[in-house]
Design a protein around this motif. Structure first.
Motif, PDB file in Angstrom:
ATOM      1  N   GLN A   6      35.286  57.029  27.582  1.00  0.00           N
ATOM      2  CA  GLN A   6      36.330  56.810  26.581  1.00  0.00           C
ATOM      3  C   GLN A   6      37.591  56.242  27.225  1.00  0.00           C
ATOM      4  O   GLN A   6      38.525  55.859  26.537  1.00  0.00           O
ATOM      5  CB  GLN A   6      36.663  58.138  25.878  1.00  0.00           C
ATOM      6  N   VAL A   7      37.592  56.202  28.558  1.00  0.00           N
ATOM      7  CA  VAL A   7      38.767  55.726  29.290  1.00  0.00           C
ATOM      8  C   VAL A   7      38.610  54.263  29.690  1.00  0.00           C
ATOM      9  O   VAL A   7      39.515  53.455  29.512  1.00  0.00           O
ATOM     10  CB  VAL A   7      39.016  56.606  30.536  1.00  0.00           C
ATOM     11  N   LEU A   8      37.438  53.930  30.211  1.00  0.00           N
ATOM     12  CA  LEU A   8      37.216  52.562  30.682  1.00  0.00           C
ATOM     13  C   LEU A   8      36.786  51.683  29.511  1.00  0.00           C
ATOM     14  O   LEU A   8      35.606  51.562  29.206  1.00  0.00           O
ATOM     15  CB  LEU A   8      36.161  52.539  31.790  1.00  0.00           C
ATOM     16  N   ASP A   9      37.739  51.082  28.875  1.00  0.00           N
ATOM     17  CA  ASP A   9      37.464  50.197  27.754  1.00  0.00           C
ATOM     18  C   ASP A   9      36.732  48.954  28.244  1.00  0.00           C
ATOM     19  O   ASP A   9      36.972  48.478  29.351  1.00  0.00           O
ATOM     20  CB  ASP A   9      38.786  49.799  27.084  1.00  0.00           C
ATOM     21  N   ARG A  10      35.853  48.404  27.395  1.00  0.00           N
ATOM     22  CA  ARG A  10      35.099  47.224  27.817  1.00  0.00           C
ATOM     23  C   ARG A  10      36.003  46.031  28.110  1.00  0.00           C
ATOM     24  O   ARG A  10      35.624  45.128  28.854  1.00  0.00           O
ATOM     25  CB  ARG A  10      34.055  46.853  26.765  1.00  0.00           C
ATOM     26  N   VAL A  11      37.219  46.042  27.554  1.00  0.00           N
ATOM     27  CA  VAL A  11      38.165  44.964  27.850  1.00  0.00           C
ATOM     28  C   VAL A  11      38.476  44.927  29.345  1.00  0.00           C
ATOM     29  O   VAL A  11      38.687  43.861  29.928  1.00  0.00           O
ATOM     30  CB  VAL A  11      39.457  45.138  27.027  1.00  0.00           C
ATOM     31  N   LEU A  12      38.488  46.102  29.975  1.00  0.00           N
ATOM     32  CA  LEU A  12      38.806  46.166  31.399  1.00  0.00           C
ATOM     33  C   LEU A  12      37.759  45.479  32.264  1.00  0.00           C
ATOM     34  O   LEU A  12      38.050  45.100  33.393  1.00  0.00           O
ATOM     35  CB  LEU A  12      38.965  47.628  31.841  1.00  0.00           C
ATOM     36  N   VAL A  13      36.542  45.328  31.742  1.00  0.00           N
ATOM     37  CA  VAL A  13      35.490  44.680  32.523  1.00  0.00           C
ATOM     38  C   VAL A  13      35.924  43.275  32.919  1.00  0.00           C
ATOM     39  O   VAL A  13      35.911  42.911  34.104  1.00  0.00           O
ATOM     40  CB  VAL A  13      34.167  44.649  31.729  1.00  0.00           C
ATOM     41  N   LEU A  14      36.324  42.470  31.961  1.00  0.00           N
ATOM     42  CA  LEU A  14      36.744  41.110  32.283  1.00  0.00           C
ATOM     43  C   LEU A  14      38.118  41.063  32.935  1.00  0.00           C
ATOM     44  O   LEU A  14      38.403  40.142  33.710  1.00  0.00           O
ATOM     45  CB  LEU A  14      36.713  40.246  31.024  1.00  0.00           C
ATOM     46  N   GLU A  15      38.962  42.042  32.654  1.00  0.00           N
ATOM     47  CA  GLU A  15      40.256  42.086  33.340  1.00  0.00           C
ATOM     48  C   GLU A  15      40.058  42.271  34.837  1.00  0.00           C
ATOM     49  O   GLU A  15      40.791  41.705  35.647  1.00  0.00           O
ATOM     50  CB  GLU A  15      41.127  43.208  32.778  1.00  0.00           C
ATOM     51  N   MET A  16      39.064  43.057  35.240  1.00  0.00           N
ATOM     52  CA  MET A  16      38.805  43.259  36.667  1.00  0.00           C
ATOM     53  C   MET A  16      38.368  41.955  37.339  1.00  0.00           C
ATOM     54  O   MET A  16      38.695  41.699  38.498  1.00  0.00           O
ATOM     55  CB  MET A  16      37.744  44.343  36.872  1.00  0.00           C
ATOM     56  N   VAL A  17      37.629  41.127  36.609  1.00  0.00           N
ATOM     57  CA  VAL A  17      37.242  39.827  37.155  1.00  0.00           C
ATOM     58  C   VAL A  17      38.473  38.967  37.401  1.00  0.00           C
ATOM     59  O   VAL A  17      38.587  38.290  38.431  1.00  0.00           O
ATOM     60  CB  VAL A  17      36.265  39.103  36.204  1.00  0.00           C
ATOM     61  N   ARG A  18      39.410  39.000  36.470  1.00  0.00           N
ATOM     62  CA  ARG A  18      40.636  38.210  36.659  1.00  0.00           C
ATOM     63  C   ARG A  18      41.392  38.657  37.906  1.00  0.00           C
ATOM     64  O   ARG A  18      42.001  37.847  38.606  1.00  0.00           O
ATOM     65  CB  ARG A  18      41.518  38.318  35.414  1.00  0.00           C
ATOM     66  N   VAL A  19      41.344  39.948  38.183  1.00  0.00           N
ATOM     67  CA  VAL A  19      42.035  40.475  39.369  1.00  0.00           C
ATOM     68  C   VAL A  19      41.364  39.988  40.650  1.00  0.00           C
ATOM     69  O   VAL A  19      42.028  39.518  41.577  1.00  0.00           O
ATOM     70  CB  VAL A  19      42.071  42.023  39.326  1.00  0.00           C
ATOM     71  N   THR A  20      40.021  40.089  40.722  1.00  0.00           N
ATOM     72  CA  THR A  20      39.344  39.645  41.943  1.00  0.00           C
ATOM     73  C   THR A  20      39.403  38.120  42.080  1.00  0.00           C
ATOM     74  O   THR A  20      39.474  37.605  43.197  1.00  0.00           O
ATOM     75  CB  THR A  20      37.881  40.138  41.992  1.00  0.00           C
ATOM     76  N   GLU A  21      39.397  37.406  40.958  1.00  0.00           N
ATOM     77  CA  GLU A  21      39.556  35.950  41.027  1.00  0.00           C
ATOM     78  C   GLU A  21      40.895  35.580  41.662  1.00  0.00           C
ATOM     79  O   GLU A  21      40.959  34.688  42.510  1.00  0.00           O
ATOM     80  CB  GLU A  21      39.491  35.337  39.621  1.00  0.00           C
ATOM     81  N   ALA A  22      41.949  36.272  41.248  1.00  0.00           N
ATOM     82  CA  ALA A  22      43.282  35.965  41.777  1.00  0.00           C
ATOM     83  C   ALA A  22      43.324  36.168  43.289  1.00  0.00           C
ATOM     84  O   ALA A  22      43.870  35.341  44.038  1.00  0.00           O
ATOM     85  CB  ALA A  22      44.331  36.838  41.094  1.00  0.00           C
ATOM     86  N   ALA A  23      42.739  37.270  43.764  1.00  0.00           N
ATOM     87  CA  ALA A  23      42.737  37.542  45.203  1.00  0.00           C
ATOM     88  C   ALA A  23      41.899  36.524  45.960  1.00  0.00           C
ATOM     89  O   ALA A  23      42.289  36.041  47.031  1.00  0.00           O
ATOM     90  CB  ALA A  23      42.214  38.954  45.458  1.00  0.00           C
ATOM     91  N   ALA A  24      40.736  36.177  45.407  1.00  0.00           N
ATOM     92  CA  ALA A  24      39.851  35.228  46.081  1.00  0.00           C
ATOM     93  C   ALA A  24      40.487  33.842  46.173  1.00  0.00           C
ATOM     94  O   ALA A  24      40.411  33.175  47.215  1.00  0.00           O
ATOM     95  CB  ALA A  24      38.517  35.149  45.342  1.00  0.00           C
ATOM     96  N   ILE A  25      41.121  33.410  45.095  1.00  0.00           N
ATOM     97  CA  ILE A  25      41.770  32.093  45.096  1.00  0.00           C
ATOM     98  C   ILE A  25      42.893  32.054  46.129  1.00  0.00           C
ATOM     99  O   ILE A  25      43.040  31.076  46.873  1.00  0.00           O
ATOM    100  CB  ILE A  25      42.289  31.759  43.686  1.00  0.00           C
ATOM    101  N   ALA A  26      43.679  33.123  46.198  1.00  0.00           N
ATOM    102  CA  ALA A  26      44.780  33.169  47.163  1.00  0.00           C
ATOM    103  C   ALA A  26      44.260  33.123  48.600  1.00  0.00           C
ATOM    104  O   ALA A  26      44.782  32.397  49.450  1.00  0.00           O
ATOM    105  CB  ALA A  26      45.625  34.420  46.938  1.00  0.00           C
ATOM    106  N   ALA A  27      43.213  33.889  48.875  1.00  0.00           N
ATOM    107  CA  ALA A  27      42.658  33.921  50.233  1.00  0.00           C
ATOM    108  C   ALA A  27      41.993  32.599  50.602  1.00  0.00           C
ATOM    109  O   ALA A  27      41.985  32.200  51.774  1.00  0.00           O
ATOM    110  CB  ALA A  27      41.651  35.056  50.360  1.00  0.00           C
ATOM    111  N   SER A  28      41.444  31.912  49.604  1.00  0.00           N
ATOM    112  CA  SER A  28      40.689  30.690  49.883  1.00  0.00           C
ATOM    113  C   SER A  28      41.549  29.585  50.490  1.00  0.00           C
ATOM    114  O   SER A  28      41.028  28.690  51.153  1.00  0.00           O
ATOM    115  CB  SER A  28      40.024  30.176  48.604  1.00  0.00           C
TER     116      SER A  28
END
Length: 321
Positions: A6-28
């Motif tokens: 009831q805490v981890l809303d499915r919206v957070l699934v794609l939000e987590m991808v946006r977070v890892t994308e941001a880190a990967a792009i910066a490191a790249s």
């Protein structure tokens, strides 16, 4: 199947991808430049900024180190707007800093979240690990067994000979004895230079041909790997290793009292979990960030334990002139 949180809303699934994308792009931007610290700092700053834009009351339980060792994304740091669910976060903004600096394979931006209290507050020490993918009987692996006994048990469960088993091991001097023992029984050994989260996850993908992950690596990476295994299936055993009194004191600080405990998968990552990773460099799990005229492409994977859902996400990002 687990009951959905009831805490981890499915919206957070794609939000987590946006977070890892941001880190990967910066490191790249620093792939192959030979500067591990700069690449890690770029990924950390980008991940922190992305997390702070989310409506959640997040606490970093696995991070870049303790507060006096890391200026940001340190263990205990609060992230998010503070308006929303209480969430534990385990992260490695750049898994494989050396890999990234040398433009090697399997560098990733990695993140896992769970309900508050769902992820072990693992101290930043070594962990003895063994992991297999799904489809094996419970208890097929055990850190109290020798490497030979574990390989024999896996082979018997799979209906093959020990020489048909492939193990993934970090290429480190400390593993010379382990590697020699595995090769002595005919077991194939895939050596990786870094990135043991990817190494553990590789056991779940038949295309990698890797049956088991063995050896010692970072305890924080062990928790991240367990979050992924919770989503796709598999078994994991881990035991914290302490080299001195300072490390034992650090464990006590985070509530670890049984220093010899063999942790199971569900003790390291409990309840519902979401795991996300984006490739920084090309690897067996994900393609790395690609830059071309006017755009970048990314490849990510995001998983959720309660539903068993695995999504592969290919992103195309415009580059402003």
């Amino acid at each position: 199947m687990q009951t959905a949180s009831q805490v981890l809303d499915r919206v957070l699934v794609l939000e987590m991808v946006r977070v890892t994308e941001a880190a990967a792009i910066a490191a790249s931007t620093l792939v192959g430049r030979g500067d591990e610290k700069a690449a890690d700092a770029a990924a950390v700053e980008a991940m922190r900024e992305a997390l702070n834009g989310l409506d959640m009351d997040g606490t970093v339980v696995i991070g870049e180190g303790e507060r006096d060792e890391a200026p940001m994304l340190f263990i205990g740091e609060k992230v998010g707007t503070g308006q929303g669910p209480a969430i534990d976060i385990a992260l490695d903004p750049l898994e494989g800093t050396t890999i990234c600096a040398k433009a090697g394979p399997n560098s990733l931006a990695v993140l896992a979240i769970a309900e508050e209290g769902g992820l072990l507050n693992a101290p930043d020490v070594y962990m003895d690990k063994i992991a297999v993918g799904p489809g094996y009987p419970a208890g097929v692996i055990d850190l109290d067994k020798t490497p030979t006994q574990n390989v024999e048990a896996i082979a018997a469960a799979k209906g093959v000979r020990p020489r048909d088993i492939i193990a993934c091991v970090l290429d480190r001097p400390r593993h010379e004895g382990l590697i020699a023992e595995l090769r002595a029984i005919g077991c194939g050994v895939v050596l990786i230079g870094d990135g043991d989260v990817a190494g553990v996850i590789a056991t779940t993908d038949p295309d990698t041909t890797i049956d088991v992950y063995m050896g010692t690596g970072g305890a924080p990476e062990g928790v991240l790997a367990c979050a992924a295994l919770r989503c796709v299936g598999g078994q994991f055993k881990g035991r914290l290793l302490f080299r001195n009194d300072d490390e034992r004191a650090r464990a006590a600080k985070w509530g670890v009292t049984d220093l010899d405990k063999q942790y199971d998968l569900t003790e390291l990552a409990r309840g519902d979990c979401i795991f996300a990773a984006t490739g920084v460099t090309d690897g067996s799990l994900l393609a790395g960030v690609k830059r071309m005229r006017g755009k970048m492409t990314t490849e990510s994977v995001v998983m959720r334990a309660s539903s068993g859902t695995v999504r592969w996400v290919k992103g195309e990002h415009r580059i402003d002139a």
